[in-house]
Enzyme design. Structure first.
Site, PDB file in Angstrom:
ATOM      1  N   GLU A 137      -5.244  -4.572  10.539  1.00 44.78           N
ATOM      2  CA  GLU A 137      -4.235  -3.543  10.757  1.00 44.78           C
ATOM      3  C   GLU A 137      -4.527  -2.806  12.061  1.00 44.78           C
ATOM      4  O   GLU A 137      -5.354  -1.886  12.081  1.00 44.78           O
ATOM      5  CB  GLU A 137      -4.246  -2.541   9.600  1.00 44.78           C
ATOM      6  CG  GLU A 137      -3.970  -3.167   8.249  1.00 44.78           C
ATOM      7  CD  GLU A 137      -3.374  -2.157   7.265  1.00 44.78           C
ATOM      8  OE1 GLU A 137      -2.470  -2.547   6.534  1.00 44.78           O
ATOM      9  OE2 GLU A 137      -3.790  -0.992   7.262  1.00 44.78           O
ATOM     10  N   GLU A 179      -6.808   4.957   7.787  1.00 39.12           N
ATOM     11  CA  GLU A 179      -6.571   6.372   7.465  1.00 39.12           C
ATOM     12  C   GLU A 179      -7.813   6.975   6.803  1.00 39.12           C
ATOM     13  O   GLU A 179      -8.128   8.143   7.017  1.00 39.12           O
ATOM     14  CB  GLU A 179      -5.323   6.505   6.576  1.00 39.12           C
ATOM     15  CG  GLU A 179      -4.058   6.227   7.397  1.00 39.12           C
ATOM     16  CD  GLU A 179      -2.924   5.580   6.627  1.00 39.12           C
ATOM     17  OE1 GLU A 179      -2.937   5.594   5.385  1.00 39.12           O
ATOM     18  OE2 GLU A 179      -2.009   5.039   7.291  1.00 39.12           O
ATOM     19  N   LYS A 188       0.156   4.267  -0.284  1.00 35.60           N
ATOM     20  CA  LYS A 188      -0.463   5.468   0.308  1.00 35.60           C
ATOM     21  C   LYS A 188      -0.212   6.678  -0.603  1.00 35.60           C
ATOM     22  O   LYS A 188      -0.151   6.499  -1.823  1.00 35.60           O
ATOM     23  CB  LYS A 188       0.048   5.668   1.744  1.00 35.60           C
ATOM     24  CG  LYS A 188      -0.120   4.383   2.576  1.00 35.60           C
ATOM     25  CD  LYS A 188       0.055   4.587   4.048  1.00 35.60           C
ATOM     26  CE  LYS A 188      -0.156   3.253   4.768  1.00 35.60           C
ATOM     27  NZ  LYS A 188      -0.062   3.370   6.212  1.00 35.60           N
ATOM     28  N   HIS A 222      -9.428   1.439   4.800  1.00 31.08           N
ATOM     29  CA  HIS A 222      -8.168   1.611   5.536  1.00 31.08           C
ATOM     30  C   HIS A 222      -8.411   2.563   6.714  1.00 31.08           C
ATOM     31  O   HIS A 222      -9.219   3.499   6.611  1.00 31.08           O
ATOM     32  CB  HIS A 222      -7.094   2.171   4.601  1.00 31.08           C
ATOM     33  CG  HIS A 222      -5.722   2.096   5.207  1.00 31.08           C
ATOM     34  ND1 HIS A 222      -5.292   3.015   6.145  1.00 31.08           N
ATOM     35  CD2 HIS A 222      -4.725   1.199   5.058  1.00 31.08           C
ATOM     36  CE1 HIS A 222      -4.061   2.671   6.529  1.00 31.08           C
ATOM     37  NE2 HIS A 222      -3.695   1.581   5.892  1.00 31.08           N
ATOM     38  N   SER A 231       3.598  -1.822  10.445  1.00 27.42           N
ATOM     39  CA  SER A 231       5.047  -1.913  10.680  1.00 27.42           C
ATOM     40  C   SER A 231       5.617  -3.294  10.374  1.00 27.42           C
ATOM     41  O   SER A 231       6.554  -3.739  11.036  1.00 27.42           O
ATOM     42  CB  SER A 231       5.392  -1.479  12.111  1.00 27.42           C
ATOM     43  OG  SER A 231       5.003  -0.126  12.315  1.00 27.42           O
ATOM     44  N   ASN A 276       0.878  -1.173   0.000  1.00 28.58           N
ATOM     45  CA  ASN A 276       0.000   0.000   0.000  1.00 28.58           C
ATOM     46  C   ASN A 276       0.913   1.220   0.000  1.00 28.58           C
ATOM     47  O   ASN A 276       1.494   1.563   1.026  1.00 28.58           O
ATOM     48  CB  ASN A 276      -0.895  -0.018   1.247  1.00 28.58           C
ATOM     49  CG  ASN A 276      -1.717   1.254   1.374  1.00 28.58           C
ATOM     50  OD1 ASN A 276      -1.741   2.085   0.469  1.00 28.58           O
ATOM     51  ND2 ASN A 276      -2.373   1.418   2.518  1.00 28.58           N
ATOM     52  N   GLY A 294       2.697   2.592  10.834  1.00 25.93           N
ATOM     53  CA  GLY A 294       3.665   3.675  10.674  1.00 25.93           C
ATOM     54  C   GLY A 294       4.344   4.086  11.969  1.00 25.93           C
ATOM     55  O   GLY A 294       4.998   5.121  12.030  1.00 25.93           O
TER      56      GLY A 294
HETATM   57  P1  13P Z   1       3.175   0.557   7.721  1.00 18.73           P
HETATM   58  O1  13P Z   1       3.711  -0.739   7.145  1.00 18.73           O
HETATM   59  O2  13P Z   1       3.926   1.769   7.205  1.00 18.73           O
HETATM   60  O3  13P Z   1       3.050   0.516   9.201  1.00 18.73           O
HETATM   61  O4  13P Z   1       1.687   0.730   7.128  1.00 18.73           O
HETATM   62  C1  13P Z   1       0.803  -0.331   7.220  1.00 18.73           C
HETATM   63  C2  13P Z   1      -0.423   0.008   6.462  1.00 18.73           C
HETATM   64  O5  13P Z   1      -1.172   0.885   6.846  1.00 18.73           O
HETATM   65  C3  13P Z   1      -0.667  -0.725   5.214  1.00 18.73           C
HETATM   66  O6  13P Z   1      -1.942  -0.499   4.722  1.00 18.73           O
END
Ligand code: 13P
Length: 255
Positions: free
Chosen positions: A168, A98, A12, A96, A214, A10, A174
């Protein structure tokens, strides 16, 4: 294990079209011929065209990060299924955290998107996960179950086989904090129980449940060894070809 491992990146809000092309060229060189593990990259909308061209002849699949459920019309700023399909998009990440947090997406909207993705022959990657506050309040299983049931409402048993679920934990995204393999496995097993209630045990056994938060080459082996962890939805570590390829290789070792 009967389920295939799936490593999905992903990206982003990262990578222009030109940068996407360059990154995919590197990824192709490392894992473009992979057949034992499902692999996908999910760039931004503006990079989908360049990405789809760069993926020609590669086994790496293309995914998008969102989609609107309506076919067309007055929905300023939104992207439809036909627009994604034009570039050979196979997967669409939905719900997601976010998007739930910053764009106020609720289970009801996410469910409409899930059904629209399936109706258009693509595969939704439905994200679920609890916040730190919810975990500390002992609500993890309730939250994740509700998001799974809400996101998959009115999905047929047949379509359910095309769904991918990504667990997640919001506090692990992150942040460098990963759920321990045991913590993740516990939630993945609960998600599979919910899927079994919704679609029957046989179908639930076929659905890939990815871990995200992560995940990186250093912790992937231990996570992927868990019975109900079928791969990863990768953020930061998917933005570099070598770490992304290392994750694919971790899955391949266990495949
Ligand atoms: P990270 O791997 O940067 O923690 O992000 C995970 C994520 O949100 C994947 O959709």
């Amino acid at each position: 294990m009967s389920r295939r491992y799936f490593i999905a990146g992903n990206w982003k809000m990262n990578k222009t079209a030109a940068e996407a092309k360059a990154l995919i060229a590197e990824i192709n060189a490392l894992v473009g011929a992979e057949t034992a593990v499902d692999v996908a990259v999910c760039p931004t909308f503006t990079a989908l065209d360049a990405a789809s061209q760069a993926l020609k002849g590669s086994n790496v699949k293309l995914g998008a990060q969102n989609m609107y459920f309506e076919k067309s019309g007055a929905f300023t700023g939104e992207i439809s299924a036909d627009m994604l399909k034009e570039f050979g998009t196979e997967y669409v990440i939905l719900g997601h955290s976010e998007r739930r947090e910053y764009f106020k997406e609720c289970d009801c909207l996410i469910n409409k998107k899930v059904k629209a993705v399936l109706a258009n022959g693509m595969k939704p990657i439905l994200c679920v996960g609890e916040t730190l506050e919810q975990r500390e309040g002992g609500k993890t299983i309730d939250v994740v179950s509700e998001q799974t049931v809400g996101g998959l409402k009115d999905v047929s048993k047949e379509d359910a086989e095309k769904v991918v679920v990504a667990y997640e934990p919001v506090w692990a995204i992150g942040t460098g904090k990963t759920a321990t393999p045991e913590m993740a496995q516990e939630v993945h097993a609960e998600i599979r129980k919910v899927l079994a209630k919704l679609f029957g045990a046989d179908t639930a056994e076929k659905i890939q449940i990815l871990y995200g938060g992560s995940m990186k080459p250093e912790n992937a082996d231990a996570l992927l060894k868990e019975k109900d962890i079928d791969g990863g939805l990768i953020g930061g570590a998917a933005l570099k070809a070598d770490s992304f390829a290392a994750l694919v290789k971790s899955a391949k070792k266990l495949a």
